[in-house]
Design a protein around this motif. Structure first.
Motif, PDB file in Angstrom:
ATOM      1  N   SER A 114       0.850  -1.188   0.000  1.00 21.97           N
ATOM      2  CA  SER A 114       0.000   0.000   0.000  1.00 21.97           C
ATOM      3  C   SER A 114       0.882   1.233   0.000  1.00 21.97           C
ATOM      4  N   LEU A 115       0.541   2.183  -0.873  1.00 15.59           N
ATOM      5  CA  LEU A 115       1.367   3.381  -1.030  1.00 15.59           C
ATOM      6  C   LEU A 115       0.479   4.622  -0.956  1.00 15.59           C
ATOM      7  N   GLN A 126      -0.745   8.435  -0.792  1.00 13.14           N
ATOM      8  CA  GLN A 126      -0.198   9.644  -1.394  1.00 13.14           C
ATOM      9  C   GLN A 126      -1.020  10.858  -0.990  1.00 13.14           C
ATOM     10  N   LEU A 152       6.585   6.085  -7.486  1.00 13.47           N
ATOM     11  CA  LEU A 152       6.343   5.331  -6.256  1.00 13.47           C
ATOM     12  C   LEU A 152       7.086   4.006  -6.331  1.00 13.47           C
ATOM     13  N   ALA A 206       7.975   0.197  -4.089  1.00 10.59           N
ATOM     14  CA  ALA A 206       7.719  -0.710  -2.969  1.00 10.59           C
ATOM     15  C   ALA A 206       8.727  -1.850  -3.045  1.00 10.59           C
TER      16      ALA A 206
END
Length: 528
Positions: free
Chosen positions: A495-496, A498, A513, A515
């Motif tokens: 999960s990112l 923003q 982004l 991960a």
């Protein structure tokens, strides 16, 4: 058409000096005894070997220079005199001398002769070839990452002189030439020394790219490079295809399919070339076999094949232009015809043109649908595949599928106006005008638009790149968005979150982004 396997300069491309355990203790300072791995040597070779040992192990520059001169003298004399030039030890130690003084071309030539005379030294020679290759390869990648293209090309070429048992040096060279704007200047200079200028035929940068992709194929014979081998071989054909050198591309695709007969991308691309050559039966046979091989293909391969199928569909004829051209021609011949009479006479020709178009296009559309569907079984959240398949369903007027596909697209990419337009159109096709109007209004009222341009998932994790855009005439308000990287079952891998700041009217803001979690195959996002 683009050439795949472009190298992303996102991290270090350097390689480490690794070798089998039995050889790992060796280095440039390790000089084996003459009897090692079956080497044959005279007293003159042994003398040269000892000088070489001294030169590689001393800490003093003057002693090193003196020892290397003595080694060069003794070993050069030995290769010409001992056993009439067939002394494996003489050639082996001369190669080690060239390696020590960084003459990789000389080392390559001498190692080749030594191996032919002493095949038992294969592993030892391979180790020392790679040992010489690693620092030059790493210097080449550093030059590439620094934007010094010419220096990188020269260094990769030099590295590949000494070691050809790994494909990366050739693959990186090929990609450098693909990205290069000018012809192969180094090749020009080399040829200029041999030929009169007015008779020169210079290789293009894409010829060089195809050459190095082809050289990567035998270099990737180790099973651990199986994917590199396949991609490099396929890229030979893609290079010619991208240059519209269709005969060469078709030959390269056929060669590739001889080794990989079930490859769906190559089948689709070769079929496209057959259509261009008016070999419709051959093309359709290749296209028809693609869904049968879907189980053995990756989702990305299937999406690529589907795209190739669709690219073979000719542009939809403009019936208004056809009617106007027909009417103009008839009017010249028969000026007294009315507009209605002209339309009546021209209508059959336009209808016949459309029948011919659909006879060719509809089977390809259906094959494109089947191929996209097969890919979406393996990656149900692939945004571009969902978008393209929704578009095909519109063309085919498939009301049963288009709404479901458009809703899946919206679930993945809800803040993109193209996605919302597709969903509005799907509701329109289903006869639900209120729903269509709702999503058109929603598209216009988005605070910002999100456009994801690139997604990479590999053993290092996942990465997204894209753009936030304020398409309004007033500044936007801050927005929170949650990006998710998901696996094939929709499970969240990463999960990112923003926080997108306010953007000025008409402004854009790029985003990147990353991960570290692995296992993702797709992305999606939602407004927080």
């Amino acid at each position: 058409m683009t050439v795949k396997h472009q190298v992303a300069l996102l991290g270090c491309m350097c390689v480490a000096a690794s070798a089998p355990t039995a050889l790992r203790a060796q280095g440039i300072g390790f000089i084996p005894a003459a009897a090692a791995c079956g080497l044959k040597a005279s007293s003159r070779v042994n003398s040269g070997m000892e000088s070489l040992r001294t030169g590689t192990n001393t800490k003093f520059a003057d002693q090193r220079t003196k020892a290397f001169k003595e080694a060069e003298r003794d070993l050069t004399q030995a290769v010409g005199a001992d056993d009439h030039g067939k002394s494996s030890g003489a050639w082996y130690y001369l190669a080690r001398y060239y390696q020590a003084v960084n003459d990789l071309a000389g080392a390559d030539s001498a190692f080749t002769k030594a191996l032919a005379l002493a095949p038992g030294c294969k592993d030892d020679i391979a180790f020392h070839r790679r040992e010489a290759w690693v620092p030059v390869f790493n210097a080449a990648t550093a030059a590439w990452q620094a934007g010094n293209t010419d220096s990188a090309i020269a260094a990769f070429r030099r590295a590949n002189e000494i070691y050809q048992a790994e494909p990366l040096g050739f693959i990186y060279l090929a990609n450098l030439f693909i990205a290069r704007d000018e012809p192969d200047s180094a090749l020009k200079q080399a040829n200029a020394a041999k030929y009169h200028m007015d008779s020169l035929v210079y290789a293009t940068r894409m010829d060089s790219a195809a050459k190095y992709f082809r050289l990567a194929v035998p270099a990737a014979s180790d099973p651990k490079y199986a994917n590199d081998r396949r991609e490099a071989w396929l890229n030979v054909a893609r290079v010619y295809h991208s240059e519209k050198r269709y005969d060469e591309a078709a030959a390269a695709y056929r060669e590739f399919l001889g080794a990989y007969p079930n490859d769906v991308q190559a089948r689709a691309s070769l079929a496209e070339l057959y259509l261009r050559a008016n070999q419709r039966d051959s093309a359709m046979a290749l296209y028809a076999a693609i869904p049968a091989h879907a189980d053995s293909a990756s989702a990305d391969d299937l999406f690529g094949a589907a795209g190739a199928v669709l690219s073979a569909i000719p542009q939809l004829p403009d019936t208004s232009e056809l009617d106007a051209a027909c009417a103009k021609a008839l009017k010249r011949k028969t000026p007294m015809l009315t507009a209605r009479q002209l339309a009546a006479r021209c209508q059959p020709a336009a209808a016949d043109t459309m029948r011919k178009f659909h006879a060719l296009a509809d089977p390809l559309y259906r094959l494109g649908v089947q191929t996209y569907q097969a890919g979406l079984v393996k990656n149900p959240y692939h945004r571009d595949a969902l978008y393209n398949l929704t578009g095909i369903s519109f063309v085919l007027n498939d009301t049963a599928k288009v709404l479901q596909l458009a809703q899946r697209l919206y679930a993945v990419d809800p803040m993109n106006r193209l996605s919302l337009t597709k969903l509005a159109g799907a509701w329109q096709l289903a006869g639900k005008k209120d729903s269509a109007l709702y999503y058109l209004t929603l598209a216009d009222s988005l605070p910002i638009e999100v456009s994801v341009g690139k997604f990479v998932a590999n053993e290092q994790g996942g990465a997204l790149e894209g753009l936030y855009s304020n398409f309004h005439s007033k500044p936007s308000r801050p927005v929170k968005v949650m990006f998710e990287l998901v696996d094939g079952k929709g499970n969240v891998v990463a999960s990112l979150p923003q926080d997108i700041p306010a953007l000025d009217a008409g402004a854009n803001q790029s985003f990147k982004l990353k991960a570290t979690q692995t296992g993702a195959i797709a992305w999606r996002y939602k407004r927080s």
